[in-house]
Design a protein around this motif. Structure first.
Motif, PDB file in Angstrom:
ATOM      1  N   THR A 198      54.549 182.909  35.658  1.00 43.58           N
ATOM      2  CA  THR A 198      55.225 182.011  36.646  1.00 43.58           C
ATOM      3  C   THR A 198      54.656 182.368  38.109  1.00 43.58           C
ATOM      4  O   THR A 198      54.587 181.064  38.883  1.00 43.58           O
ATOM      5  CB  THR A 198      56.550 182.648  36.501  1.00 43.58           C
ATOM      6  N   LEU A 257      52.391 181.783  29.468  1.00 41.00           N
ATOM      7  CA  LEU A 257      53.775 181.512  29.298  1.00 41.00           C
ATOM      8  C   LEU A 257      54.049 181.072  27.905  1.00 41.00           C
ATOM      9  O   LEU A 257      55.164 181.375  27.090  1.00 41.00           O
ATOM     10  CB  LEU A 257      54.109 180.010  30.171  1.00 41.00           C
ATOM     11  N   PHE A 300      55.227 186.622  31.224  1.00 33.71           N
ATOM     12  CA  PHE A 300      55.970 185.671  31.700  1.00 33.71           C
ATOM     13  C   PHE A 300      55.918 185.482  33.189  1.00 33.71           C
ATOM     14  O   PHE A 300      55.745 184.538  33.879  1.00 33.71           O
ATOM     15  CB  PHE A 300      57.651 185.692  31.286  1.00 33.71           C
TER      16      PHE A 300
END
Length: 69
Positions: free
Chosen positions: A20, A47, A16
């Protein structure tokens, strides 16, 4: 057939964060062109797998980073 989760919480968190960061770098125009496109594809995969908890590359090798249920 139900696919069991094969990613630990740490694995999902790392994916994650990396996903990001790649999205942010792309939209800040730091990653552009072909590298930017590749980064966005990797970010979407990271993601997606972090939300689902299943890594498709782990499945054929019966690999998991989490405890078996």
């Amino acid at each position: 057939m139900k696919i069991q989760k094969n990613m630990s919480r740490m694995d999902r968190s790392i994916r994650f964060v990396v996903g990001t960061v790649l999205v942010i770098l792309f939209f800040m125009d730091i990653l552009t062109g072909t590298i930017g496109t590749i980064a966005m594809v990797v970010a979407v995969v990271f993601l997606g797998t972090s939300f689902v908890g299943v890594c498709g590359l782990y499945l054929p090798f019966d690999y998991r980073t989490c405890d078996p249920d």
